[in-house]
Write a protein that holds these residues in place. Sequence first.
Motif, PDB file in Angstrom:
ATOM      1  N   MET A   1      39.742  30.771  12.539  1.00 47.05           N
ATOM      2  CA  MET A   1      38.602  29.976  12.962  1.00 47.05           C
ATOM      3  C   MET A   1      37.697  30.807  13.854  1.00 47.05           C
ATOM      4  O   MET A   1      38.162  31.628  14.628  1.00 47.05           O
ATOM      5  N   VAL A   2      36.402  30.602  13.717  1.00 48.85           N
ATOM      6  CA  VAL A   2      35.419  31.218  14.606  1.00 48.85           C
ATOM      7  C   VAL A   2      34.459  30.130  15.081  1.00 48.85           C
ATOM      8  O   VAL A   2      34.307  29.097  14.438  1.00 48.85           O
ATOM      9  N   ILE A   3      33.846  30.380  16.223  1.00 50.71           N
ATOM     10  CA  ILE A   3      32.802  29.490  16.721  1.00 50.71           C
ATOM     11  C   ILE A   3      31.490  30.237  16.595  1.00 50.71           C
ATOM     12  O   ILE A   3      31.355  31.369  17.068  1.00 50.71           O
ATOM     13  N   VAL A   4      30.526  29.606  15.930  1.00 53.71           N
ATOM     14  CA  VAL A   4      29.248  30.245  15.627  1.00 53.71           C
ATOM     15  C   VAL A   4      28.137  29.479  16.332  1.00 53.71           C
ATOM     16  O   VAL A   4      28.082  28.248  16.282  1.00 53.71           O
ATOM     17  N   SER A   5      27.256  30.216  17.000  1.00 54.54           N
ATOM     18  CA  SER A   5      26.107  29.633  17.682  1.00 54.54           C
ATOM     19  C   SER A   5      24.875  29.790  16.798  1.00 54.54           C
ATOM     20  O   SER A   5      24.568  30.889  16.341  1.00 54.54           O
ATOM     21  N   VAL A   6      24.155  28.668  16.593  1.00 49.94           N
ATOM     22  CA  VAL A   6      22.953  28.673  15.764  1.00 49.94           C
ATOM     23  C   VAL A   6      21.782  28.236  16.634  1.00 49.94           C
ATOM     24  O   VAL A   6      21.809  27.162  17.232  1.00 49.94           O
TER      25      VAL A   6
ATOM     26  N   HIS B   1      32.203  25.056  14.428  1.00 51.75           N
ATOM     27  CA  HIS B   1      33.527  25.608  14.189  1.00 51.75           C
ATOM     28  C   HIS B   1      33.624  25.884  12.700  1.00 51.75           C
ATOM     29  O   HIS B   1      33.375  24.994  11.887  1.00 51.75           O
ATOM     30  N   ALA B   2      33.999  27.111  12.346  1.00 54.40           N
ATOM     31  CA  ALA B   2      34.019  27.489  10.929  1.00 54.40           C
ATOM     32  C   ALA B   2      35.338  28.146  10.561  1.00 54.40           C
ATOM     33  O   ALA B   2      35.943  28.857  11.367  1.00 54.40           O
TER      34      ALA B   2
ATOM     35  N   TYR C   1      32.594  27.115   6.402  1.00 55.73           N
ATOM     36  CA  TYR C   1      33.378  28.327   6.280  1.00 55.73           C
ATOM     37  C   TYR C   1      32.448  29.533   6.216  1.00 55.73           C
ATOM     38  O   TYR C   1      31.293  29.429   5.837  1.00 55.73           O
ATOM     39  N   VAL C   2      32.980  30.675   6.631  1.00 53.84           N
ATOM     40  CA  VAL C   2      32.199  31.907   6.715  1.00 53.84           C
ATOM     41  C   VAL C   2      32.071  32.500   5.328  1.00 53.84           C
ATOM     42  O   VAL C   2      33.068  32.715   4.638  1.00 53.84           O
TER      43      VAL C   2
END
Length: 72
Positions: A16-21, A41-42, A69-70
Amino acid sequence: MKTIKGKVISTKTKNMVIVSVDTFIAHPKYPKRIHKESKYHAHNTTNVKVGDTVTLIETKPISKTKRWYVAN
């Protein structure tokens, strides 16, 4: 399917990664732009690091908070 691009801000958990948009929204009355940041959360199966720019693709719910998902 929706796709969004963002920057990885956390890779502490497994798969899992946390991505900021970051997005900018026009103010409805005044000629200003408002900065808005969303965190997603992806699911991650690739080798990405903090600071990488990734593309997220919407998918069915994987867990309580993961709906993305990434892609790369």
